[in-house]
Design a protein around this motif. Structure first.
Motif, PDB file in Angstrom:
ATOM      1  N   LYS A 107       9.659 -18.859  24.173  1.00 51.60           N
ATOM      2  CA  LYS A 107       9.548 -18.724  25.634  1.00 51.60           C
ATOM      3  C   LYS A 107      10.597 -19.550  26.377  1.00 51.60           C
ATOM      4  O   LYS A 107      10.280 -20.318  27.297  1.00 51.60           O
ATOM      5  CB  LYS A 107       8.141 -19.109  26.100  1.00 51.60           C
ATOM      6  N   GLY A 108      11.847 -19.410  25.929  1.00 48.92           N
ATOM      7  CA  GLY A 108      12.957 -20.042  26.642  1.00 48.92           C
ATOM      8  C   GLY A 108      13.136 -21.521  26.415  1.00 48.92           C
ATOM      9  O   GLY A 108      14.038 -22.135  26.987  1.00 48.92           O
ATOM     10  N   ARG A 109      12.296 -22.122  25.589  1.00 50.05           N
ATOM     11  CA  ARG A 109      12.389 -23.569  25.362  1.00 50.05           C
ATOM     12  C   ARG A 109      13.375 -23.901  24.242  1.00 50.05           C
ATOM     13  O   ARG A 109      13.630 -23.087  23.361  1.00 50.05           O
ATOM     14  CB  ARG A 109      11.002 -24.137  25.007  1.00 50.05           C
ATOM     15  N   GLN A 110      13.902 -25.111  24.300  1.00 54.44           N
ATOM     16  CA  GLN A 110      14.742 -25.646  23.221  1.00 54.44           C
ATOM     17  C   GLN A 110      13.818 -25.972  22.044  1.00 54.44           C
ATOM     18  O   GLN A 110      12.817 -26.671  22.209  1.00 54.44           O
ATOM     19  CB  GLN A 110      15.433 -26.902  23.736  1.00 54.44           C
ATOM     20  N   VAL A 111      14.145 -25.462  20.848  1.00 59.62           N
ATOM     21  CA  VAL A 111      13.271 -25.633  19.679  1.00 59.62           C
ATOM     22  C   VAL A 111      13.844 -26.670  18.715  1.00 59.62           C
ATOM     23  O   VAL A 111      15.017 -26.606  18.332  1.00 59.62           O
ATOM     24  CB  VAL A 111      13.067 -24.293  18.935  1.00 59.62           C
ATOM     25  N   ILE A 112      12.976 -27.621  18.338  1.00 63.21           N
ATOM     26  CA  ILE A 112      13.280 -28.572  17.258  1.00 63.21           C
ATOM     27  C   ILE A 112      12.367 -28.169  16.102  1.00 63.21           C
ATOM     28  O   ILE A 112      11.137 -28.180  16.236  1.00 63.21           O
ATOM     29  CB  ILE A 112      12.993 -30.020  17.701  1.00 63.21           C
ATOM     30  N   LEU A 113      12.966 -27.776  14.989  1.00 69.22           N
ATOM     31  CA  LEU A 113      12.190 -27.296  13.846  1.00 69.22           C
ATOM     32  C   LEU A 113      11.960 -28.447  12.871  1.00 69.22           C
ATOM     33  O   LEU A 113      12.896 -29.142  12.486  1.00 69.22           O
ATOM     34  CB  LEU A 113      12.953 -26.153  13.159  1.00 69.22           C
ATOM     35  N   LEU A 114      10.693 -28.631  12.481  1.00 68.57           N
ATOM     36  CA  LEU A 114      10.290 -29.716  11.574  1.00 68.57           C
ATOM     37  C   LEU A 114       9.615 -29.099  10.355  1.00 68.57           C
ATOM     38  O   LEU A 114       8.699 -28.284  10.500  1.00 68.57           O
ATOM     39  CB  LEU A 114       9.330 -30.661  12.305  1.00 68.57           C
ATOM     40  N   GLY A 115      10.064 -29.456   9.162  1.00 67.68           N
ATOM     41  CA  GLY A 115       9.447 -28.904   7.958  1.00 67.68           C
ATOM     42  C   GLY A 115       9.231 -29.951   6.885  1.00 67.68           C
ATOM     43  O   GLY A 115      10.063 -30.831   6.684  1.00 67.68           O
ATOM     44  N   HIS A 116       8.093 -29.827   6.191  1.00 68.57           N
ATOM     45  CA  HIS A 116       7.762 -30.704   5.058  1.00 68.57           C
ATOM     46  C   HIS A 116       7.498 -29.839   3.827  1.00 68.57           C
ATOM     47  O   HIS A 116       6.854 -28.792   3.925  1.00 68.57           O
ATOM     48  CB  HIS A 116       6.522 -31.540   5.375  1.00 68.57           C
ATOM     49  N   ASP A 117       7.992 -30.267   2.658  1.00 65.46           N
ATOM     50  CA  ASP A 117       7.679 -29.608   1.396  1.00 65.46           C
ATOM     51  C   ASP A 117       8.013 -28.114   1.516  1.00 65.46           C
ATOM     52  O   ASP A 117       9.144 -27.767   1.837  1.00 65.46           O
ATOM     53  CB  ASP A 117       6.199 -29.879   1.040  1.00 65.46           C
ATOM     54  N   TRP A 118       7.068 -27.184   1.266  1.00 60.91           N
ATOM     55  CA  TRP A 118       7.377 -25.755   1.378  1.00 60.91           C
ATOM     56  C   TRP A 118       7.792 -25.370   2.797  1.00 60.91           C
ATOM     57  O   TRP A 118       8.621 -24.475   2.993  1.00 60.91           O
ATOM     58  CB  TRP A 118       6.192 -24.889   0.917  1.00 60.91           C
ATOM     59  N   GLY A 119       7.219 -26.058   3.787  1.00 58.88           N
ATOM     60  CA  GLY A 119       7.661 -25.818   5.165  1.00 58.88           C
ATOM     61  C   GLY A 119       9.126 -26.165   5.333  1.00 58.88           C
ATOM     62  O   GLY A 119       9.867 -25.503   6.063  1.00 58.88           O
ATOM     63  N   GLY A 120       9.573 -27.211   4.618  1.00 59.95           N
ATOM     64  CA  GLY A 120      10.985 -27.581   4.621  1.00 59.95           C
ATOM     65  C   GLY A 120      11.833 -26.585   3.858  1.00 59.95           C
ATOM     66  O   GLY A 120      12.952 -26.263   4.255  1.00 59.95           O
ATOM     67  N   ALA A 121      11.280 -26.053   2.743  1.00 61.99           N
ATOM     68  CA  ALA A 121      12.012 -25.059   1.949  1.00 61.99           C
ATOM     69  C   ALA A 121      12.271 -23.795   2.761  1.00 61.99           C
ATOM     70  O   ALA A 121      13.245 -23.083   2.522  1.00 61.99           O
ATOM     71  CB  ALA A 121      11.225 -24.718   0.683  1.00 61.99           C
TER      72      ALA A 121
END
Length: 294
Positions: free
Chosen positions: A93-107
């Motif tokens: 929705k038009g926002r600046q996104v910072i993506l954070l991932g751990h383990d499989w989320g990081g993969a």
């Protein structure tokens, strides 16, 4: 206040935890959890982050309250990347996104940031090996191959029965038995998930569909030589947070990571394990804010 919401993506629903200020256009942090957890793993960290940041934490496809996917091949990494990119487009929705991932989320987060870089402004990784570096480590590091041998149990065709018959002891050992001794609401949610055959099979499908399976310790030199290292480059500012007492990863998995991620900042916590975000949420929060505000 944290709300529970759903989004339909490619014919399957993704459940997510949401702490968003309506219409404020705050930066949006999207948090991707790992195996064998769910979105609630982020609650301690969410509580510490300022309300000037919106937060969305989905259950990965097939986990917890997110729909299982129709076909086992839908759990292959390229399909997961496409699905999570579509999810980000839907909730951004038009926002600046910072993506954070751990383990499989990081993969998933590493290649998502590489192949859909216009979707995100910054990447934060907590104890998750970059795919190129991980592949190189299993080729060259006997210690990393040894640390990854647990995957053989998870991809076994009888894995569901093996885990269930032992009351999920392998998963409890991975995540830390203390969590289950405390009988928290989070540990109860995890056990309820694991006891659901459809959810457990979905979780294991991530490993069964891995692009590069981990060779056995007795593997020949030729098999190792034949492993191809993927070339995955990320051109977004990236923060790598690492608990040094990690049972899943040897530090060789971050050797020469700057080749693939030139704009990387690395921060190490000597007393934390693979579960850094739950063990040291205050430390993670401080490092995140410093990085986001830079």
């Amino acid at each position: 206040m944290i709300d529970s919401k759903y989004a339909m993506v490619d014919g399957a629903s993704i459940h997510y935890l949401s702490r968003e200020e309506e219409g404020a256009k705050n930066p949006l942090i999207i948090m991707l959890h790992g195996f064998p957890e769910n979105a609630h793993t982020w609650e301690a960290l969410m509580a510490l982050l300022p309300t000037s940041l919106d937060i969305i934490a989905p259950d990965l496809p097939g986990y917890h309250l997110s729909s299982p996917l129709l076909n086992e091949k839908d759990y292959q990494v390229p399909s997961l990347i496409s699905r999570m990119a579509a999810f980000i487009k839907k909730v951004k929705k038009g926002r600046q996104v910072i993506l954070l991932g751990h383990d499989w989320g990081g993969a998933i987060a590493w290649p998502l940031a590489a192949f859909h870089q216009t979707l995100i402004s910054k990447l934060i990784i907590v104890n998750a090996a970059h795919p190129s570096c991980f592949t190189r480590a299993i080729k060259t590091s006997p210690l990393q191959r040894e640390k990854s041998q647990y995957i053989a149990t998870l991809i076994d065709r009888n894995a569901e029965r093996i885990l269930s018959d032992t009351d999920f002891q392998l998963l409890k050992n991975m995540i830390g038995n203390r969590l289950f001794e405390q009988e928290s609401s989070y540990s109860r949610k995890l056990l309820n998930d694991w006891r659901e055959p459809e959810i457990l099979s979905a979780m294991l499908s991530y490993y069964r569909q891995m692009p590069q399976q981990v060779p056995q310790m007795s593997v020949s030199k030729k098999v190792l030589d034949d492993i191809r290292i993927p070339e995955i480059f990320i051109h977004r500012p990236t923060l790598l947070l690492w608990g040094e007492q990690d049972d899943a990863f040897d530090l060789s998995v971050i050797d020469k990571i700057e080749h693939y991620v030139p704009q990387i900042t690395k921060r190490f916590n000597s007393s934390a394990s693979h579960w850094l975000h739950r063990e040291k949420p205050e430390w993670v929060q401080k490092e995140m804010i410093d990085f986001i505000e830079t």
